[in-house]
Motif scaffolding. Structure first.
Motif: not given
Length: 134
Positions: A94-98, A106-115
Motif C-alpha cells: 500500500w505504501l509503495e502504491r499510494y 520505497l527502496e530508498q526508505w529501505v536503504e535509509d532504514g538499514r543505514r
C-alpha cells in the motif's frame, strides 16, 4: 467446496473505533509513565510509540466524527488478519502504491532504514560497553 480468502466468512469480532481509541490512549499514557527506560534505544522506541499512538488516535477520532464507516474500516485493517496488527507486507505494498508512488522511493526508505539501523546498533554497542550492560 474449498474455502478461499474471497469465500471465507470472517468470524472475527471487529474491534470498534471507540475500543481502538481507548487502546491507543492507554498505550500513549503508559509510554509516558515513570520509570522511563534508561537505555537510549528503548527510550527512543518508547517515545516513537507515544507519538505514533497519539497521532493515530487524533486521526482516527476525527475520521470517526466525519465517517464512522471509514473509521471502522481502518480499525478492522489495524486489527489485522490474525488480530495481531496490520499485515506488514500488505501495508508495504500500500505504501509503495499510494505514498511512495513507486518502488524507487520505497527502496530508498529501505536503504535509509538499514543505514540508520546499523548506526543505531553501533551507538547501542558503545552505550552498553560504557555502561557495562549486556
Amino acid at each position: 467446496m474449498t474455502t478461499t480468502p474471497e469465500t471465507e466468512t470472517d468470524t472475527r469480532i471487529a474491534e470498534t473505533p471507540e475500543q481502538l481509541l481507548h487502546d491507543l490512549g492507554e498505550l500513549h499514557t503508559r509510554t509516558l509513565v515513570s520509570p522511563l527506560p534508561k537505555h537510549p534505544a528503548a527510550m527512543g522506541w518508547q517515545a516513537t510509540t507515544a507519538s505514533m499512538a497519539a497521532g493515530f488516535a487524533r486521526a482516527l477520532h476525527a475520521l470517526n466524527e466525519t465517517s464512522p464507516a471509514k473509521a471502522q474500516e481502518i480499525t478492522t485493517w489495524f486489527q489485522g488478519p490474525f488480530e495481531e496488527g496490520p499485515d506488514p507486507e500488505e501495508h508495504t505494498d500500500w505504501l509503495e502504491r499510494y505514498v511512495a508512488q513507486g518502488p524507487e522511493l520505497l527502496e530508498q526508505w529501505v536503504e535509509d532504514g538499514r543505514r540508520m539501523a546499523a548506526e543505531s546498533a553501533k551507538n547501542t554497542d558503545a552505550w552498553e560497553k560504557e555502561h557495562k550492560t549486556a
